[in-house]
Design a protein around this motif. Sequence first.
Motif, mmCIF file in Angstrom:
data_model
loop_
_atom_site.group_PDB
_atom_site.id
_atom_site.type_symbol
_atom_site.label_atom_id
_atom_site.label_comp_id
_atom_site.label_asym_id
_atom_site.label_seq_id
_atom_site.Cartn_x
_atom_site.Cartn_y
_atom_site.Cartn_z
ATOM 1 N N TYR A 36 19.408 45.103 80.783
ATOM 2 C CA TYR A 36 19.753 46.283 80.012
ATOM 3 C C TYR A 36 18.642 47.315 80.119
ATOM 4 O O TYR A 36 17.464 46.982 80.180
ATOM 5 N N GLY A 41 15.090 55.658 71.607
ATOM 6 C CA GLY A 41 15.981 56.001 70.509
ATOM 7 C C GLY A 41 17.452 55.794 70.790
ATOM 8 O O GLY A 41 18.306 56.180 69.982
ATOM 9 N N LYS A 42 17.759 55.170 71.935
ATOM 10 C CA LYS A 42 19.178 55.005 72.290
ATOM 11 C C LYS A 42 19.555 53.531 72.359
ATOM 12 O O LYS A 42 18.731 52.644 72.210
ATOM 13 N N ARG A 43 20.815 53.289 72.587
ATOM 14 C CA ARG A 43 21.319 51.920 72.648
ATOM 15 C C ARG A 43 20.996 51.287 73.989
ATOM 16 O O ARG A 43 20.888 51.985 74.994
ATOM 17 N N PRO A 44 20.861 49.973 74.036
ATOM 18 C CA PRO A 44 20.722 49.301 75.329
ATOM 19 C C PRO A 44 22.022 49.438 76.120
ATOM 20 O O PRO A 44 23.117 49.352 75.561
ATOM 21 N N GLN A 45 21.883 49.645 77.409
ATOM 22 C CA GLN A 45 23.066 49.755 78.273
ATOM 23 C C GLN A 45 22.900 48.820 79.453
ATOM 24 O O GLN A 45 21.831 48.781 80.079
ATOM 25 N N PHE B 90 21.406 46.597 65.780
ATOM 26 C CA PHE B 90 22.472 46.916 66.732
ATOM 27 C C PHE B 90 23.619 45.939 66.573
ATOM 28 O O PHE B 90 23.428 44.741 66.364
ATOM 29 N N PHE B 104 26.882 47.934 73.421
ATOM 30 C CA PHE B 104 26.113 48.146 72.205
ATOM 31 C C PHE B 104 26.528 49.420 71.482
ATOM 32 O O PHE B 104 26.849 50.438 72.104
ATOM 33 N N GLY B 105 26.489 49.349 70.158
ATOM 34 C CA GLY B 105 26.663 50.531 69.331
ATOM 35 C C GLY B 105 25.369 51.327 69.269
ATOM 36 O O GLY B 105 24.343 50.899 69.806
ATOM 37 N N PRO B 106 25.380 52.466 68.593
ATOM 38 C CA PRO B 106 24.194 53.339 68.527
ATOM 39 C C PRO B 106 23.109 52.823 67.609
ATOM 40 O O PRO B 106 21.991 53.328 67.627
#
Lengths: 114, 113
Positions: A36, A41-45, B90, B104-106
């Motif tokens: 990931y 400050g953001k979500r894991p992708q 999360f 995943f959500g924010p």
Amino acid sequence: GENVEQHPSTLSVQEGDSAVIKCTYSDSASNYFPWYKQELGKRPQLIIDIRSNVGEKKDQRIAVTLNKTAKHFSLHITETQPEDSAVYFCAASRVRTGGFKTIFGAGTRLFVKA
Amino acid sequence: DSGVTQTPKHLITATGQRVTLRCSPRSGDLSVYWYQQSLDQGLQFLIQYYNGEERAKGNILERFSAQQFPDLHSELNLSSLELGDSALYFCASSVGQEVDEQFFGPGTRLTVL
């Protein structure tokens, strides 16, 4: 207990160079290994994943290799770009009592210098 | 946008209080996962639900509990809050209960003062 070790914790490369992040897992029953990317400050992708029946997988500039015997897997990013700068997490998962538990590594902060 | 929603985005509360974090999975996803990410730390798996039932448990404190409702949304309840509970929480979802990509959500940023 189950754990995933990730190295290095910080990695700084010049734009255009390659970056390699390595992870080692302890649970030999793990069969799914995602990577990931998390920007500040953001979500894991999810950027790439590999299953235990495959030794290598590639998607454009990103590749992952898996050595089940050594319980070791690695992320390779070629031709790095400044937008690759982020924290990268490896993880190991396995099905367990009808569900699955994902153990994450501590993360690698990648800096790509322009 | 992953399709996973979490509310609230930010939460500030005091020690000893109780809060509820909410998560709605992607349409069609039956599994929901909760993770805790403390400052500059990795992701700690807390718990997984599949179609309303608990499926896997991680390092979730006894003060924390979760559930997944018939409409598949999930709530994480944190009680007797301590300063150390301040973190980003999360929620993630996936299609089934087998190993698969998690979306995943924010996140919800919890600050305990």
